[in-house]
Design a protein around this motif. Structure first.
Motif, mmCIF file in Angstrom:
data_model
loop_
_atom_site.group_PDB
_atom_site.id
_atom_site.type_symbol
_atom_site.label_atom_id
_atom_site.label_comp_id
_atom_site.label_asym_id
_atom_site.label_seq_id
_atom_site.Cartn_x
_atom_site.Cartn_y
_atom_site.Cartn_z
ATOM 1 N N LYS A 84 30.178 6.468 26.988
ATOM 2 C CA LYS A 84 31.638 6.701 26.923
ATOM 3 C C LYS A 84 32.047 7.973 26.027
ATOM 4 O O LYS A 84 33.128 8.179 25.782
ATOM 5 N N VAL A 85 31.104 8.236 25.292
ATOM 6 C CA VAL A 85 31.242 9.349 24.466
ATOM 7 C C VAL A 85 31.085 10.604 25.101
ATOM 8 O O VAL A 85 30.168 11.145 25.756
ATOM 9 N N ASN A 86 32.145 11.414 24.785
ATOM 10 C CA ASN A 86 32.223 12.796 25.586
ATOM 11 C C ASN A 86 32.492 13.752 24.274
ATOM 12 O O ASN A 86 32.100 15.096 24.710
ATOM 13 N N SER A 87 32.974 13.603 23.008
ATOM 14 C CA SER A 87 33.113 14.444 22.058
ATOM 15 C C SER A 87 32.912 13.528 20.701
ATOM 16 O O SER A 87 32.939 12.175 20.596
ATOM 17 N N GLU A 89 35.121 13.024 18.566
ATOM 18 C CA GLU A 89 36.226 12.178 18.078
ATOM 19 C C GLU A 89 36.097 10.684 18.692
ATOM 20 O O GLU A 89 36.635 9.702 18.207
ATOM 21 N N ASP A 90 35.375 10.518 19.841
ATOM 22 C CA ASP A 90 35.083 9.405 20.428
ATOM 23 C C ASP A 90 34.453 8.496 19.767
ATOM 24 O O ASP A 90 34.816 7.231 19.805
ATOM 25 N N TYR A 91 33.600 8.627 18.939
ATOM 26 C CA TYR A 91 32.758 7.755 18.086
ATOM 27 C C TYR A 91 33.478 6.906 17.158
ATOM 28 O O TYR A 91 33.589 5.788 17.232
ATOM 29 N N LYS A 93 36.837 6.122 17.331
ATOM 30 C CA LYS A 93 37.617 5.260 18.271
ATOM 31 C C LYS A 93 37.008 4.210 18.747
ATOM 32 O O LYS A 93 37.402 3.005 18.696
ATOM 33 N N LEU A 94 35.708 4.316 19.185
ATOM 34 C CA LEU A 94 34.807 3.349 20.018
ATOM 35 C C LEU A 94 34.206 2.360 18.736
ATOM 36 O O LEU A 94 34.383 1.085 18.814
ATOM 37 N N THR A 126 26.867 15.740 20.047
ATOM 38 C CA THR A 126 28.416 15.564 19.562
ATOM 39 C C THR A 126 28.069 14.862 18.294
ATOM 40 O O THR A 126 29.158 14.364 17.895
#
Length: 373
Positions: A84-87, A89-91, A93-94, A126
């Motif tokens: 689910k990680v694309n950037s 910033e995703d870390y 959030k998840l 990332t």
């Protein structure tokens, strides 16, 4: 680097992946009873992940453990869903979602989930390792690591680049110990070479080693009639050096009791027991298997949408291990939304494109005879 982990953690871990169900809902009453027995016997390690049941597992940890016991009474392991990680910033959030779902306040063990060579390169690009190290500095994680599915060579590369890693989660069991694809032994030895301790997943190979053919179970019982069949697998791994905990996806009180009895005080395998396991693995390896490479050329044009490679894999596992109940469950899952083996129209398109020239229609007929009552 030697982490020192494992000295203060009980050897059995409670995996919240295969929970008992009551219809479509988790049987929370039973889970609570299992958790109570687990903690009562001094065990502390609970394992979950963002992806298990799309939040069901993390919520179950919250309800059965976090809301019912003081925070110092248990340890929780959770995982970052790398797919689910694309950037970068995703870390955050998840991570925040997992903290919110579990209400754990912090994670005792936190892993980058299911690293392989490709997902490792994504983590590098990332900033995944930097993120979990930062969360550790902030007090939201106590120990950082990753779970792993690739070769020992790739594991060596990751651990060489990231000596800050404190533990790694590996698939270790006696059936895969010398397997060329899984490389259980080689991965174990690679982790220990780096001084990194290990949490174990799939010690009973997803339940496959819990119920075996009559021939194999008789071999085990002849050596020690008092031991359960799963306990052989748990002891094989539990006695090894550097093991933090052996995870088991338990869903009955009987499984909890048996695993606690086995790992409360791990009894090393005798020379005769080690030889018996080697003989059992030889039986596994001598089983006749469908030589499918899972290239999937056969599936695209199948008018009944039969997942042929998956059905062949299930049949191979059944042939090797003799676990009919487990194989039937896997078959039901593989045919949910896809064609059953008996629904083959015998049109022959699959056999026309199969690079291995397999008798696919004949094999599907055999599979239907075994798994469809």
């Amino acid at each position: 680097m030697t982490t020192g982990l494992g000295s203060d953690v009980q050897k059995l871990g409670f995996g919240f992946m295969r929970l008992p169900m009551k219809g479509e809902e988790v049987d929370l009453e039973l889970v609570n009873k299992m958790v109570d027995r687990f903690i009562e016997e001094g065990f502390t390690y609970f394992d979950t992940a963002y992806v298990y049941g799309d939040g069901v597992s993390e919520h179950a940890i919250r309800d059965a453990v976090v809301r019912r016991y003081p925070r110092e009474k248990f340890t929780i392991a959770d995982k970052m869903p790398m797919f689910k990680v694309n950037s970068n910033e995703d870390y955050q959030k998840l991570f925040d979602i997992s903290l919110e779902r579990t209400e754990a306040k912090y994670f005792d063990f936190y892993l980058l989930h299911a690293l392989s060579n490709s997902s490792f390169e994504k983590a590098e690009a990332t900033g995944g390792f930097e993120f979990i190290a930062k969360k550790k500095e902030e007090g939201y994680i106590k120990h950082i690591g990753f779970s792993f599915h690739d070769s020992a060579e790739v594991l060596d590369k990751i651990l060489t680049r990231h000596p800050e890693v404190e533990f790694v989660q590996l698939q270790l069991n006696y059936a895969d110990w010398e397997n060329d694809n899984v490389q259980s032994r080689l991965c174990y030895e690679t982790a220990r070479k780096h001084g990194v301790n290990i949490t174990v997943m799939e010690p009973v190979k997803g339940g496959t080693l819990a119920k075996l053919s009559d021939e194999i179970e008789a071999k085990f019982k002849a050596v020690n009639p008092d031991l359960s069949i799963p306990s052989w697998a748990m002891r094989f791994i539990g006695e090894k050096d550097g093991i933090i905990t052996v995870l088991s996806g338990m869903n009955t009180l009987e499984q909890i009791e048996d695993n606690m009895k086995t790992l409360k005080c791990v009894k090393p395998l005798s020379e005769l027991e080690e030889q018996t396991i080697k003989e059992v693995v030889d039986i596994f390896n001598s089983a006749e298997r469908i030589p499918c490479t899972a290239c999937r050329y056969c599936t695209d044009g199948c008018p009944m949408q039969i997942n042929i490679p998956r059905l062949f894999s299930i049949m191979n596992n059944y042939t090797m291990f003799g676990n009919l109940e487990g194989a039937k469950k896997a078959y039901a899952q593989a045919t949910d939304g896809h064609g059953k083996a008996s629904e083959c129209l015998q049109c022959g398109q699959c056999e026309g494109v199969c690079p291995q020239h397999l008798p696919i229609i004949e094999n599907l007929q055999k599979i239907a005879a075994v798994f469809e009552d």
